[in-house]
Scaffold this active site. Sequence first.
Site, PDB file in Angstrom:
ATOM      1  N   ILE A  67       8.641   1.927  -1.122  1.00 41.08           N
ATOM      2  CA  ILE A  67       8.469   2.727   0.103  1.00 41.08           C
ATOM      3  C   ILE A  67       9.175   2.048   1.275  1.00 41.08           C
ATOM      4  O   ILE A  67       9.849   2.709   2.077  1.00 41.08           O
ATOM      5  CB  ILE A  67       6.964   2.928   0.419  1.00 41.08           C
ATOM      6  N   ASP A 101      10.900  -9.781   3.716  1.00 45.88           N
ATOM      7  CA  ASP A 101      10.416  -9.529   2.347  1.00 45.88           C
ATOM      8  C   ASP A 101      10.558 -10.816   1.528  1.00 45.88           C
ATOM      9  O   ASP A 101      11.559 -11.528   1.643  1.00 45.88           O
ATOM     10  CB  ASP A 101      11.238  -8.396   1.713  1.00 45.88           C
ATOM     11  N   LEU A 136      10.885 -10.860  -1.673  1.00 47.22           N
ATOM     12  CA  LEU A 136      11.619 -10.514  -2.902  1.00 47.22           C
ATOM     13  C   LEU A 136      10.847 -10.961  -4.134  1.00 47.22           C
ATOM     14  O   LEU A 136      11.327 -11.755  -4.941  1.00 47.22           O
ATOM     15  CB  LEU A 136      13.040 -11.095  -2.891  1.00 47.22           C
ATOM     16  N   THR A 138      -3.517   2.781   1.790  1.00 44.78           N
ATOM     17  CA  THR A 138      -3.579   3.688   0.646  1.00 44.78           C
ATOM     18  C   THR A 138      -4.862   4.530   0.655  1.00 44.78           C
ATOM     19  O   THR A 138      -5.873   4.117   1.225  1.00 44.78           O
ATOM     20  CB  THR A 138      -3.531   2.851  -0.656  1.00 44.78           C
ATOM     21  N   ASP A 139      -4.805   5.661  -0.048  1.00 42.71           N
ATOM     22  CA  ASP A 139      -6.025   6.476  -0.192  1.00 42.71           C
ATOM     23  C   ASP A 139      -7.029   5.831  -1.152  1.00 42.71           C
ATOM     24  O   ASP A 139      -8.198   6.211  -1.187  1.00 42.71           O
ATOM     25  CB  ASP A 139      -5.672   7.898  -0.675  1.00 42.71           C
ATOM     26  N   GLU A 140      -6.568   4.816  -1.927  1.00 41.21           N
ATOM     27  CA  GLU A 140      -7.464   4.208  -2.921  1.00 41.21           C
ATOM     28  C   GLU A 140      -8.644   3.489  -2.284  1.00 41.21           C
ATOM     29  O   GLU A 140      -9.640   3.218  -2.953  1.00 41.21           O
ATOM     30  CB  GLU A 140      -6.691   3.235  -3.818  1.00 41.21           C
ATOM     31  N   TYR A 171      -7.027  -4.289  -6.450  1.00 40.84           N
ATOM     32  CA  TYR A 171      -5.984  -3.829  -5.517  1.00 40.84           C
ATOM     33  C   TYR A 171      -6.611  -3.087  -4.340  1.00 40.84           C
ATOM     34  O   TYR A 171      -6.367  -3.425  -3.179  1.00 40.84           O
ATOM     35  CB  TYR A 171      -4.974  -2.924  -6.242  1.00 40.84           C
ATOM     36  N   LYS A 225      -6.771  -3.997  -0.305  1.00 42.96           N
ATOM     37  CA  LYS A 225      -6.210  -3.128   0.749  1.00 42.96           C
ATOM     38  C   LYS A 225      -7.322  -2.734   1.731  1.00 42.96           C
ATOM     39  O   LYS A 225      -7.103  -2.697   2.940  1.00 42.96           O
ATOM     40  CB  LYS A 225      -5.556  -1.877   0.149  1.00 42.96           C
ATOM     41  N   TYR A 273       1.000  -3.091 -22.691  1.00 44.46           N
ATOM     42  CA  TYR A 273       0.947  -1.927 -23.599  1.00 44.46           C
ATOM     43  C   TYR A 273       0.849  -2.285 -25.090  1.00 44.46           C
ATOM     44  O   TYR A 273       0.574  -1.422 -25.890  1.00 44.46           O
ATOM     45  CB  TYR A 273       2.142  -1.015 -23.342  1.00 44.46           C
TER      46      TYR A 273
HETATM   47  P1  NAD Z   1       6.213  -2.283  -3.875  1.00 48.14           P
HETATM   48  O1  NAD Z   1       5.405  -3.128  -4.791  1.00 48.14           O
HETATM   49  O2  NAD Z   1       7.300  -1.432  -4.407  1.00 48.14           O
HETATM   50  O3  NAD Z   1       6.892  -3.215  -2.756  1.00 48.14           O
HETATM   51  C1  NAD Z   1       6.195  -4.257  -2.132  1.00 48.14           C
HETATM   52  C2  NAD Z   1       7.211  -5.113  -1.385  1.00 48.14           C
HETATM   53  O4  NAD Z   1       6.489  -6.172  -0.736  1.00 48.14           O
HETATM   54  C3  NAD Z   1       8.250  -5.770  -2.294  1.00 48.14           C
HETATM   55  O5  NAD Z   1       9.533  -5.668  -1.737  1.00 48.14           O
HETATM   56  C4  NAD Z   1       7.803  -7.234  -2.357  1.00 48.14           C
HETATM   57  O6  NAD Z   1       8.885  -8.141  -2.525  1.00 48.14           O
HETATM   58  C5  NAD Z   1       7.149  -7.391  -0.982  1.00 48.14           C
HETATM   59  N1  NAD Z   1       6.150  -8.463  -0.994  1.00 48.14           N
HETATM   60  C6  NAD Z   1       5.151  -8.650  -1.899  1.00 48.14           C
HETATM   61  N2  NAD Z   1       4.470  -9.769  -1.597  1.00 48.14           N
HETATM   62  C7  NAD Z   1       5.036 -10.281  -0.475  1.00 48.14           C
HETATM   63  C8  NAD Z   1       4.761 -11.423   0.325  1.00 48.14           C
HETATM   64  N3  NAD Z   1       3.778 -12.276   0.014  1.00 48.14           N
HETATM   65  N4  NAD Z   1       5.527 -11.650   1.414  1.00 48.14           N
HETATM   66  C9  NAD Z   1       6.533 -10.787   1.739  1.00 48.14           C
HETATM   67  N5  NAD Z   1       6.854  -9.711   1.002  1.00 48.14           N
HETATM   68  C10 NAD Z   1       6.104  -9.465  -0.092  1.00 48.14           C
HETATM   69  O7  NAD Z   1       5.155  -1.438  -3.058  1.00 48.14           O
HETATM   70  P2  NAD Z   1       5.244   0.072  -2.517  1.00 48.14           P
HETATM   71  O8  NAD Z   1       4.801   0.974  -3.576  1.00 48.14           O
HETATM   72  O9  NAD Z   1       6.536   0.264  -1.842  1.00 48.14           O
HETATM   73  O10 NAD Z   1       4.074   0.013  -1.419  1.00 48.14           O
HETATM   74  C11 NAD Z   1       4.343  -0.418  -0.089  1.00 48.14           C
HETATM   75  C12 NAD Z   1       3.049  -0.360   0.717  1.00 48.14           C
HETATM   76  O11 NAD Z   1       2.553   0.956   0.741  1.00 48.14           O
HETATM   77  C13 NAD Z   1       1.921  -1.222   0.151  1.00 48.14           C
HETATM   78  O12 NAD Z   1       1.232  -1.795   1.234  1.00 48.14           O
HETATM   79  C14 NAD Z   1       1.044  -0.238  -0.597  1.00 48.14           C
HETATM   80  O13 NAD Z   1      -0.294  -0.681  -0.617  1.00 48.14           O
HETATM   81  C15 NAD Z   1       1.214   0.995   0.254  1.00 48.14           C
HETATM   82  N6  NAD Z   1       1.056   2.295  -0.451  1.00 48.14           N
HETATM   83  C16 NAD Z   1       1.744   2.531  -1.610  1.00 48.14           C
HETATM   84  C17 NAD Z   1       1.635   3.781  -2.219  1.00 48.14           C
HETATM   85  C18 NAD Z   1       2.399   4.116  -3.489  1.00 48.14           C
HETATM   86  O14 NAD Z   1       2.176   5.186  -4.063  1.00 48.14           O
HETATM   87  N7  NAD Z   1       3.323   3.275  -3.955  1.00 48.14           N
HETATM   88  C19 NAD Z   1       0.810   4.757  -1.657  1.00 48.14           C
HETATM   89  C20 NAD Z   1       0.107   4.460  -0.478  1.00 48.14           C
HETATM   90  C21 NAD Z   1       0.254   3.221   0.121  1.00 48.14           C
HETATM   91  O1  DAU Z   2      -2.978   6.428  -4.421  1.00 50.64           O
HETATM   92  C1  DAU Z   2      -2.043   5.535  -3.873  1.00 50.64           C
HETATM   93  C2  DAU Z   2      -1.731   4.442  -4.860  1.00 50.64           C
HETATM   94  O2  DAU Z   2      -0.922   5.025  -5.874  1.00 50.64           O
HETATM   95  C3  DAU Z   2      -1.020   3.256  -4.233  1.00 50.64           C
HETATM   96  O3  DAU Z   2      -1.852   2.651  -3.289  1.00 50.64           O
HETATM   97  C4  DAU Z   2      -0.615   2.235  -5.301  1.00 50.64           C
HETATM   98  O4  DAU Z   2       0.131   1.187  -4.707  1.00 50.64           O
HETATM   99  C5  DAU Z   2       0.229   2.941  -6.340  1.00 50.64           C
HETATM  100  O5  DAU Z   2       0.556   2.044  -7.381  1.00 50.64           O
HETATM  101  C6  DAU Z   2      -0.501   4.146  -6.901  1.00 50.64           C
HETATM  102  O6  DAU Z   2      -1.645   3.737  -7.688  1.00 50.64           O
HETATM  103  P1  DAU Z   2      -2.037   4.479  -9.072  1.00 50.64           P
HETATM  104  O7  DAU Z   2      -2.863   3.551  -9.859  1.00 50.64           O
HETATM  105  O8  DAU Z   2      -2.576   5.840  -8.805  1.00 50.64           O
HETATM  106  O9  DAU Z   2      -0.543   4.652  -9.696  1.00 50.64           O
HETATM  107  P2  DAU Z   2      -0.003   4.452 -11.188  1.00 50.64           P
HETATM  108  O10 DAU Z   2       1.380   5.011 -11.202  1.00 50.64           O
HETATM  109  O11 DAU Z   2      -0.219   3.066 -11.679  1.00 50.64           O
HETATM  110  O12 DAU Z   2      -0.938   5.426 -12.014  1.00 50.64           O
HETATM  111  C7  DAU Z   2      -0.998   6.814 -11.742  1.00 50.64           C
HETATM  112  C8  DAU Z   2      -1.979   7.435 -12.723  1.00 50.64           C
HETATM  113  O13 DAU Z   2      -1.415   7.376 -14.045  1.00 50.64           O
HETATM  114  C9  DAU Z   2      -3.303   6.692 -12.821  1.00 50.64           C
HETATM  115  O14 DAU Z   2      -4.336   7.641 -13.063  1.00 50.64           O
HETATM  116  C10 DAU Z   2      -3.134   5.793 -14.029  1.00 50.64           C
HETATM  117  C11 DAU Z   2      -2.224   6.609 -14.927  1.00 50.64           C
HETATM  118  N1  DAU Z   2      -1.313   5.826 -15.806  1.00 50.64           N
HETATM  119  C12 DAU Z   2      -0.543   4.868 -15.240  1.00 50.64           C
HETATM  120  C13 DAU Z   2       0.317   4.109 -16.002  1.00 50.64           C
HETATM  121  C14 DAU Z   2       1.155   3.010 -15.373  1.00 50.64           C
HETATM  122  C15 DAU Z   2      -1.224   6.124 -17.145  1.00 50.64           C
HETATM  123  O15 DAU Z   2      -1.917   7.038 -17.657  1.00 50.64           O
HETATM  124  N2  DAU Z   2      -0.365   5.377 -17.914  1.00 50.64           N
HETATM  125  C16 DAU Z   2       0.406   4.370 -17.411  1.00 50.64           C
HETATM  126  O16 DAU Z   2       1.149   3.718 -18.162  1.00 50.64           O
END
Ligand code: NAD
Ligand code: DAU
Length: 348
Positions: free
Chosen positions: A13, A34, A36, A131-133, A156, A160, A347
């Site tokens: 993101i 970041d 990395l 996050t909504d989690e 996680y 958060k 897995y």
């Molecule tokens: P991501 O895991 O793809 O990216 C995380 C980034 O943070 C990476 O570039 C990593 O290098 C950096 N990072 C991790 N630890 C660090 C540290 N100690 N210092 C500096 N940088 C560090 O995550 P994402 O999916 O892009 O999520 C970004 C943010 O949005 C997170 O805070 C996550 O909780 C939130 N979020 C994600 C989702 C989703 O669906 N992916 C949804 C809602 C909120």
């Molecule tokens: O809701 C927001 C969150 O969405 C973010 O805060 C998190 O950073 C992001 O990782 C994501 O969390 P989820 O756990 O919902 O995402 P994930 O893609 O891991 O899983 C989505 C759904 O699919 C969940 O119900 C678990 C399921 N799943 C996931 C994986 C990786 C499977 O069934 N099989 C899989 O291999």
Amino acid sequence: MKTILITGGAGFIGSHVVRQFVKNYPNYKIINLDALTYAGNLENLKDIENEPNYVFIKADITDEERMDEIFQEYQPDGVIHLAAESHVDRSISSPLEFVKTNVLGTVNLLNAAKKLWNGNWEGKRFHHVSTDEVYGALGDTGFFTEETSYDPHSPYSASKASSDHFVRAYSDTYGMPIVVTNCSNNYGPNHFPEKLIPLCIHNILNNKPLPIYGDGKYTRDWLYVIDHAIAIDLVFHQAENGETYNIGGFNEWQNIDLVKELCRQMDEKLGREKGESEKLITFVKDRPGHDLRYAIDATKINKELGWKPTVTFEEGLSLTIDWFLSNQEWLDHVTSGDYQKYYDKQYN
Ligand code: NAD
Ligand code: DAU
């Protein structure tokens, strides 16, 4: 001229947020901070890395001294904080990493900002991306609103939730100008293939099993990542201090239906026979503490800031698959090395 520090800008993101700010605000200096980790990838930002208003700093938000140095050197007016450990499954096997980055790292940033701004809050803003989690799990009906009580279940989401509380505590205790956004599941280009959608795209391409946890009836609310970046831009610039906004696309899918739709679109795009990829679907052991359903009520951000998603799910998914098909080198890079070890442990 404003200086905005974006943490986690090399991640999924964050890279879309950085690109949006670099392109839309040539009069801002955008600093991407970041560490990395395995999830951070500067390939995500190749197209903007030479822009004059962009700076990358490799640093870890858990490093207190380094955060202070960076804040003193660059004097940011605003922080958009995305850096985090973000994968629920990894939090189950390594919870402490999540406490360190998500909780301690966030408090380090808050302290560095507080020290720099020193009570002169005018024109300053700390935007925490969450996050909504944190709200826990819904039953078959209802939505998460900004008033829903926190009830996190995974390490996680607990980390958060804790970071959200710290951010709000810095507003209540010190008057720091903060905003918090809580978004639903994102998908789109650059999504790391440990998460459901890109993992399945990768496995369909390689004719590998598509692992569905439990009965596949778990429900998530999916939003195209660029729509999340647009929402962050709006909230960062227009929200009142202390506000929270939920972000989501009113787009719920049971995992099994989502994966079947993905298979359908991939079969079409790859010229495979109808139903071919679906044969790869494999039900596997469930995730412990698996939240049944997430669904965001995004009425507040729609009414107050006029935000709504710009793409439908069908369009967004199609754009996402197209991106992965034309960026297989990116996929090869991120799935070489440590990814395989993680995959085998998770897995097999
Ligand atoms: P991501 O895991 O793809 O990216 C995380 C980034 O943070 C990476 O570039 C990593 O290098 C950096 N990072 C991790 N630890 C660090 C540290 N100690 N210092 C500096 N940088 C560090 O995550 P994402 O999916 O892009 O999520 C970004 C943010 O949005 C997170 O805070 C996550 O909780 C939130 N979020 C994600 C989702 C989703 O669906 N992916 C949804 C809602 C909120
Ligand atoms: O809701 C927001 C969150 O969405 C973010 O805060 C998190 O950073 C992001 O990782 C994501 O969390 P989820 O756990 O919902 O995402 P994930 O893609 O891991 O899983 C989505 C759904 O699919 C969940 O119900 C678990 C399921 N799943 C996931 C994986 C990786 C499977 O069934 N099989 C899989 O291999």
